[in-house]
Write a protein that holds these residues in place. Structure first.
Motif, PDB file in Angstrom:
ATOM      1  N   ALA A 154       1.321  -1.059   0.219  1.00 21.02           N
ATOM      2  CA  ALA A 154       0.022   0.426  -0.082  1.00 21.02           C
ATOM      3  C   ALA A 154       0.599   1.123   0.016  1.00 21.02           C
ATOM      4  O   ALA A 154       1.687   1.597   0.808  1.00 21.02           O
ATOM      5  N   ARG A 155       0.516   2.319  -0.953  1.00 18.36           N
ATOM      6  CA  ARG A 155       1.131   3.532  -0.612  1.00 18.36           C
ATOM      7  C   ARG A 155       0.845   4.939   0.057  1.00 18.36           C
ATOM      8  O   ARG A 155      -1.141   4.865  -0.770  1.00 18.36           O
ATOM      9  N   VAL A 156       0.914   5.222   1.218  1.00 22.83           N
ATOM     10  CA  VAL A 156       0.027   5.828   2.062  1.00 22.83           C
ATOM     11  C   VAL A 156       0.015   7.757   2.607  1.00 22.83           C
ATOM     12  O   VAL A 156       1.933   7.098   2.229  1.00 22.83           O
ATOM     13  N   TRP A 157       0.025   7.804   2.239  1.00 21.58           N
ATOM     14  CA  TRP A 157       0.282   9.722   2.225  1.00 21.58           C
ATOM     15  C   TRP A 157       0.376   9.936   3.874  1.00 21.58           C
ATOM     16  O   TRP A 157      -0.787   9.791   4.174  1.00 21.58           O
ATOM     17  N   SER A 163       5.387  16.538   4.131  1.00 16.86           N
ATOM     18  CA  SER A 163       4.556  15.097   3.828  1.00 16.86           C
ATOM     19  C   SER A 163       5.357  14.322   3.279  1.00 16.86           C
ATOM     20  O   SER A 163       6.079  14.068   2.339  1.00 16.86           O
ATOM     21  N   GLN A 164       4.404  13.114   3.173  1.00 17.88           N
ATOM     22  CA  GLN A 164       5.838  11.640   3.156  1.00 17.88           C
ATOM     23  C   GLN A 164       4.237  11.048   2.173  1.00 17.88           C
ATOM     24  O   GLN A 164       3.119  10.394   3.042  1.00 17.88           O
ATOM     25  N   ILE A 165       5.081  10.096   1.080  1.00 20.84           N
ATOM     26  CA  ILE A 165       4.159   8.760   0.778  1.00 20.84           C
ATOM     27  C   ILE A 165       4.879   7.278   1.452  1.00 20.84           C
ATOM     28  O   ILE A 165       6.044   7.520   1.074  1.00 20.84           O
ATOM     29  N   ARG A 166       4.343   6.913   1.998  1.00 23.13           N
ATOM     30  CA  ARG A 166       5.415   5.199   2.543  1.00 23.13           C
ATOM     31  C   ARG A 166       4.570   4.116   1.741  1.00 23.13           C
ATOM     32  O   ARG A 166       3.672   4.454   1.507  1.00 23.13           O
ATOM     33  N   GLU A 167       5.754   3.530   1.566  1.00 22.67           N
ATOM     34  CA  GLU A 167       5.175   2.066   1.341  1.00 22.67           C
ATOM     35  C   GLU A 167       5.062   1.003   2.109  1.00 22.67           C
ATOM     36  O   GLU A 167       6.180   1.097   3.326  1.00 22.67           O
ATOM     37  N   ILE A 168       3.723   0.164   2.142  1.00 21.84           N
ATOM     38  CA  ILE A 168       3.434  -0.137   3.942  1.00 21.84           C
ATOM     39  C   ILE A 168       2.880  -1.633   3.474  1.00 21.84           C
ATOM     40  O   ILE A 168       1.837  -2.229   2.196  1.00 21.84           O
ATOM     41  N   ALA A 169       3.443  -2.750   3.723  1.00 25.39           N
ATOM     42  CA  ALA A 169       3.271  -4.129   3.261  1.00 25.39           C
ATOM     43  C   ALA A 169       1.989  -5.099   3.644  1.00 25.39           C
ATOM     44  O   ALA A 169       2.108  -4.172   5.865  1.00 25.39           O
ATOM     45  N   VAL A 170       1.119  -4.850   3.470  1.00 22.75           N
ATOM     46  CA  VAL A 170      -0.137  -5.679   3.812  1.00 22.75           C
ATOM     47  C   VAL A 170      -0.630  -6.595   3.739  1.00 22.75           C
ATOM     48  O   VAL A 170      -0.968  -6.897   2.902  1.00 22.75           O
ATOM     49  N   LEU A 230      -5.930   7.068  12.095  1.00 25.71           N
ATOM     50  CA  LEU A 230      -4.770   7.848  12.022  1.00 25.71           C
ATOM     51  C   LEU A 230      -5.699   9.828  11.448  1.00 25.71           C
ATOM     52  O   LEU A 230      -5.247  10.536  12.025  1.00 25.71           O
ATOM     53  N   GLU A 231      -7.158   9.580  11.570  1.00 24.56           N
ATOM     54  CA  GLU A 231      -7.951  10.736  11.736  1.00 24.56           C
ATOM     55  C   GLU A 231      -8.033  11.705  10.497  1.00 24.56           C
ATOM     56  O   GLU A 231      -8.020  12.648  11.091  1.00 24.56           O
ATOM     57  N   GLY A 232      -7.798  11.536   9.205  1.00 27.87           N
ATOM     58  CA  GLY A 232      -7.339  11.876   8.461  1.00 27.87           C
ATOM     59  C   GLY A 232      -5.770  12.307   8.135  1.00 27.87           C
ATOM     60  O   GLY A 232      -5.253  13.004   7.845  1.00 27.87           O
ATOM     61  N   ASP A 233      -5.177  12.149   9.330  1.00 32.12           N
ATOM     62  CA  ASP A 233      -4.146  12.182   9.177  1.00 32.12           C
ATOM     63  C   ASP A 233      -2.502  10.896   8.204  1.00 32.12           C
ATOM     64  O   ASP A 233      -1.546  11.163   7.870  1.00 32.12           O
ATOM     65  N   ALA A 234      -3.653  10.441   7.593  1.00 31.12           N
ATOM     66  CA  ALA A 234      -2.994   9.449   6.691  1.00 31.12           C
ATOM     67  C   ALA A 234      -3.577   9.143   5.317  1.00 31.12           C
ATOM     68  O   ALA A 234      -5.196   8.654   5.855  1.00 31.12           O
ATOM     69  N   ARG A 235      -3.624   8.413   4.226  1.00 30.15           N
ATOM     70  CA  ARG A 235      -4.587   8.741   2.819  1.00 30.15           C
ATOM     71  C   ARG A 235      -4.169   7.952   2.397  1.00 30.15           C
ATOM     72  O   ARG A 235      -2.470   7.472   2.329  1.00 30.15           O
TER      73      ARG A 235
END
Lengths: 328, 379
Positions: free
Chosen positions: B295-298, B323-330, B343-348
């Motif tokens: 997943a690419r998460v902003w 801000s950052q785009i981070r890649e997370i293995a799901v 995360l209440e809108g802090d991440a997308r």
């Protein structure tokens, strides 16, 4: 247990008491009891049991030793083979490995390498296994750290500051904050609860006590300024049940959990302090008392649509506002 | 009567008899020198076989307590005959003296490849390192439910034996008692014994993912404390794969008691418990074992710094605003989506579209619960 009354427990205690009491000034019963997690009376019983023998038995080990028992002290003049504690058993070596690996993992790289070097030497020279480890402990069977990755060594810096009683400059980000705060804190205690670490500290900016979540401390630097922990400070005052919590006023919040997750939530609720009741459809309503209403908003969201804050209304509004921002 | 010599006295006699000698002693010498054995043979009416069995039991129990009694073969009659004997070598039995040095001195030693102790009776160690070791031992002994707490305390005592009691101040660390960890303490202790002896275990397990209960037979590979709870990492016979089990959900545990001295299984050499530590709920392999989605998460600033500091994924891109785009293995979508929601809108979620769509469905479902007016997707 060393605290128990089985033969193995008694032997374990004696193997500590005899060398400790054969030091020049002997050892006070209080210190011995404290180190062994037992009572002075039990230590006396151990000594009596091992030395008292019927006259018709040939003498054994006690014939070679002299033990002086004073009202609050024990002195062993000649311990006949028991002048030193025995080496670490394989399980004790495993604990040492855990301890050193735990601190190494949470350390700066330089310290980490030194700790692993110490561990290798300790396994070889302090352990009782023939070749410094019989291989049964590798790979490591236990992991008790519960530390998030911490390449910057923030946790260690905070721990050192708390231990040395030095003020710490930190950068902190509150949940949903737009920016980071720079603060100077006096860390009084480091708490672990429900899988998270907290720092209980006096905050120089707010001029009051604050609890900081360690994962939100984004940088930490120990300073030279020292502080004293007030005599009336007690970390237990910041704990309620199994939560870290402190507020002059708290709010009661009711949350409903769907039948799908009710069983798992009940496990926690039963184990904790919350009050709960089951509804006809199998869902569960739990009353939480919280210091920080924002905690509940976050808590409910971690369950997605399976949790719903029933009251108070202003918290429901907070959730509506949050999901509205996310496109809901 | 031999019986009136307590087992504790007998053990002390055996240890003292062996510890006081530089050379191995024969079985006969040992039986004569230890009053309980001698009395059993002379007036106690015991035959040599029962004394031998008593000694064998004592030897095994003492070894299990960490007393390294060795069985050695030596030659007698000028080398013409071989005989068995026992030895308790001082250098393997007694703890060396801890000699403290300053950190710089120890580091110089480490750089030169680590010098051995100057004498077998001395163990040279830097003051700050031994303090860290002691603090670590004190720490693990306080972890709620820790199964080797007793051993951690005794290791602490031994290590602190030669040290100034003021070397270590009061600990600033407090572990808040955890009801689940405490309730699981007995299970944990028995599982850790099974693990250390490599014995097979069987228990009833309630799986949250599948919401069912089944009897599982496992080979314990490791025990892990994380997120405030204890987990067992084990090879599961029914899945023919390694799985994590939350100890709070283990019931009716039984451990194979057949052949206590023999391992039921081996832990594979490439098994690494630390690779399981700190895994998030969405990183755990599910029952279906699908390949993970990336997943690419902003992350909004400063949440981006928080994600970085706490090891959530890897950085793919950083914007000027922080801000950052981070890649997370799901591996498992649901816990991941719930976490992003918290995360209440802090991440997308930016990618993949399936996770994005599933996230919006979840957001709408929550909005519906709270009676919010449905709006269009967030710009």
């Amino acid at each position: 247990m060393a605290e128990g009354s089985g033969t193995a427990d008694r032997l374990e205690r004696l193997l500590y008491v005899l060398p400790a009491a054969s030091r020049k000034q002997g050892a006070s019963l209080e210190e011995l009891a404290d180190a062994l997690g037992t009572t002075g009376k039990r230590i006396m019983q151990d000594l009596e049991q091992v030395t008292a023998r019927a006259y018709y038995h040939p003498g054994g080990w006690p014939d070679d030793v002299s033990i002086l028992i004073e009202p609050d002290r024990v002195r062993v003049m000649h311990a006949a083979g028991f002048e030193r504690p025995i080496r670490l058993s394989p399980r004790e070596t495993l604990c040492l490995a855990l301890a050193l690996r735990g601190t190494a993992a949470a350390s700066h790289v330089r310290h980490g390498a030194r700790r692993m070097a110490l561990l290798q030497r300790a396994e070889k020279y302090l352990g009782s296994s023939p070749d410094g480890g019989d291989g049964a402990w590798t790979p490591d069977p236990l992991h008790a750290g519960d530390h998030a990755p911490d390449p910057e060594g923030i946790r260690e810096t905070l721990l050192a500051a708390a231990r040395d009683r030095h003020a710490c400059a930190i950068v902190y980000a509150k949940a949903s904050a737009d920016d980071m705060d720079a603060r100077v804190i006096h860390p009084y205690a480091i708490l672990h609860a429900e899988g998270a670490w907290y720092v209980v500290a006096w905050c120089a900016v707010k001029e009051g006590m604050r609890v900081f979540r360690m994962d939100r401390i984004l940088a930490a630097d120990e300073t030279d300024a020292s502080f004293d922990v007030p005599a009336d400070f007690d970390a237990a005052d910041y704990v309620s049940g199994n939560h870290v919590y402190r507020a002059p006023e708290d709010v009661e919040v009711r949350v409903r959990y769907s039948p799908r997750i009710a069983r798992w939530v009940r496990e926690r609720a039963e184990a904790g302090v919350a009050e709960w009741e089951e509804e006809g459809d199998g869902s569960l309503v739990v009353r939480h008392r919280v210091a920080d209403p924002h905690w509940v908003v976050n808590h409910a969201l971690t369950y997605g649509p399976d949790a719903e804050i029933l009251e108070p209304e202003d918290l429901r509004a907070m959730v509506r506002e949050v999901v509205g921002r996310m496109g809901g | 009567m031999a019986e009136s010599i307590s087992k504790l006295q007998r053990w002390m006699d055996v240890v003292a008899f062996l510890a006081g000698r530089h050379f191995p002693v024969s079985q006969e010498e040992l039986w004569e020198g230890v009053p309980a054995y001698a009395a059993g043979l002379e007036g106690g009416g015991k035959d040599p076989e029962s004394v031998r069995r008593m000694f064998e039991r004592d030897k095994d129990e003492l070894r299990a307590l960490g007393i390294p009694i060795e069985t050695v073969t030596f030659h007698i009659q000028e080398g013409s005959e071989r005989s068995h004997g026992y030895r308790l070598e001082n250098r393997r039995f007694h703890l060396p003296y801890l000699r403290l040095v300053r950190a710089a001195e120890a580091e110089a030693d480490d750089r030169s490849g680590g010098s051995p102790p100057p004498s077998p009776r001395d163990f040279v160690v830097a003051e700050d390192e031994v303090a860290a070791a002691l603090e670590g031992l004190r720490d693990v002994s306080r972890v709620p439910g820790f199964p080797l707490a007793r051993e951690a305390r005794s290791a602490f005592r031994k290590l602190a034996f030669d040290l100034d009691p003021d070397l270590l101040g009061p600990s600033p660390v407090v572990y808040v008692a955890d009801p689940e960890a405490e309730a699981a303490a007995e299970t944990l202790r028995r599982l850790s014994d099974a693990l250390l002896a490599r014995k097979r275990a069987t228990f009833r397990y309630r799986s949250m993912e599948r919401d069912d209960e089944a009897v599982r037979t496992v080979h314990p590979y490791g025990l892990l404390f994380q997120h405030g709870r204890w987990y067992l990492v084990a090879w599961a016979a029914d899945r023919k794969d390694t799985r994590m089990f939350r100890l709070g959900r283990v019931a009716e545990l039984s451990v194979n008691t057949a052949s206590p001295g023999t391992a039921d299984y081996e832990i594979p050499a490439d098994f690494d418990l630390t690779s399981y530590a700190g895994r998030k709920a969405w990183e755990l392999a599910g029952e279906g074992d699908q390949a993970p989605a990336v997943a690419r998460v902003w992350f909004r600033f400063p949440r981006s710094v928080w994600a970085e500091r706490n090891g959530y994924g890897t950085l793919a891109r950083e914007e000027e605003d922080g801000s950052q785009i981070r890649e997370i293995a799901v591996h498992r979508a649901e816990p991941f989506l719930r976490w992003v929601l918290s995360l209440e809108g802090d991440a997308r979620i930016e990618d993949p579209p399936e996770l994005q769509a599933a996230f919006l469905t979840m957001v709408h479902a929550v909005a519906e619960r709270y009676g919010a007016a449905k709006g269009g997707p967030h710009g």
